[in-house]
Structures are given as C-alpha cells and as structure tokens.
Write an enzyme that holds these catalytic residues in place. Sequence first.
Site, PDB file in Angstrom:
ATOM      1  N   CYS A 183      39.169  45.714  38.078  1.00 38.36           N
ATOM      2  CA  CYS A 183      37.781  46.121  38.290  1.00 38.36           C
ATOM      3  C   CYS A 183      37.042  45.113  39.175  1.00 38.36           C
ATOM      4  CB  CYS A 183      37.085  46.337  36.948  1.00 38.36           C
ATOM      5  SG  CYS A 183      35.514  47.232  37.071  1.00 38.36           S
ATOM      6  N   HIS A 228      40.264  49.684  34.342  1.00 37.48           N
ATOM      7  CA  HIS A 228      40.652  48.541  33.504  1.00 37.48           C
ATOM      8  C   HIS A 228      41.956  48.836  32.763  1.00 37.48           C
ATOM      9  CE1 HIS A 228      37.043  45.908  33.639  1.00 37.48           C
ATOM     10  NE2 HIS A 228      36.391  47.032  33.874  1.00 37.48           N
ATOM     11  N   GLU A 238      43.892  46.739  31.463  1.00 36.12           N
ATOM     12  CA  GLU A 238      44.064  45.758  30.388  1.00 36.12           C
ATOM     13  C   GLU A 238      43.469  46.221  29.070  1.00 36.12           C
ATOM     14  OE1 GLU A 238      40.133  44.394  32.359  1.00 36.12           O
ATOM     15  OE2 GLU A 238      41.853  45.714  32.752  1.00 36.12           O
TER      16      GLU A 238
END
Length: 227
Positions: free
Chosen positions: A96, A201, A203
């Site tokens: 991001c 994102h 993660e």
Amino acid sequence: MLLFVDYEHSDWYKTERGAKTQAARTWITYRLEDLSGQHCLLVRYDRVTPELVDDLDISAVFISGNATDLDRYDRAALGPLGSIVRESGRPVFGFCGGHQFMSMALGAAVVDIDVPANQRGSERLTQLPDGRDFEFGYYSIDVLADHPLLAGVGPDPVFRHAHGLHVPTPPDGFEVLASTAITPVQLAINEERRAVGTQFHPEYWTDEHPAGRTLIANFLTWAGVVD
C-alpha cells in the site's frame, strides 16, 4: 534475515489508533518470519540505512503502509530508504503506502484516487473526514496476467484495501498484473529489480481470505529468498 520497514510517521502513533498500528507492525513481522523461516527485523523508516542492509545481509525488504499525509514527512529522512529501493539490489515488496513510496523513489507519481462515475456508490468506497474517497474493505482484484506471484490465489482473489492515494502509472520497467475499477494499478512488478508493489494489503490475510499469505509466500520463492 528479512527487513520490515515501518513507513508510518511518528505523529500517527500519538493518535487514538496509533497503538493498534504499532501492535499490527509486530504481528506482521511475526507473519513474515513464519512464512520465510528467517528472522525479520522491524525498523522505523527514518532509522534504516543502506549500511544496515549490507551489514546484516538482508535477503528482502518489505515496506509497510502508512496513514499520514505525505507532506508531513521530512524528505531528507526518507532519503536512505529511497536509496535502498533504487540501489541495494535486494528484493523489495511494498504494501500500500510502501508501494507508493517505492514508486515515488523510482520516479512515479502518487495522487488521490479518481473514482469513475460508474463506481460512485460502490460498496468498496467510503470517505475520509475531509471528504476524500477511500477504497476500504476485503474485496477482489481483477487479475490481468498469469504470473508465478499469483499461483494458487484463484481467479478472483480477495485482499484488504485501505487507501485514498494510488499510483496511476507505475515506474518504468514495471508490469501491471492486477487492477480494480477504482484503482487501475493494484499489483505491479519489476522482474529485473525483483520488486513488487501492491496497492492492497496482502499482509492482512485472514482464514476467510488467505490469498495474501499465498502471494507473499510466492514472492519469497520468486525473489529467491527461500527455495
């Protein structure tokens, strides 16, 4: 050893939501360790240096997202991280805001998202207090090409989105692998640099939406970090 750069400005950590962000950075660090089988060092953006990367023989650099306006950052403090992106030769993955930083360091622009008229009212959109549009939530991306990074994620992979800025045109040498109607560059890669940027994102994968875990694991293999 992996390096996870916390790209968040210190001012954000003084806000009500700052403590949650700090906790998330540690949680993500552990996730990267578990995926790679390597130690992962968490370092603030203004304390990372090319010398640190070389001395520790860092195998890959991950750059976090951020919630602070770009004009709040001291450009000089960002210089060493920019040098790492441009000159270290290490694989880099920007999440991001990290993708935005990497793109800026390589000469691309970062601007507010420009929502097409036919996307007004989309469930993907919310608004920030200042009225700016914000793509937010767990939604699918449109995959544009086959690539080892996307192996196993499925035809309509779902990732977490949380951004009001984007990179409308990626840096030279980058190929766009995925998009959405609101954000045309959702995933861009540079094969020679072993660099990946995602506007979403990965993660923040969940049991319900595990594609982010697969994507990061694929990156570690594609970039030669793990066998």
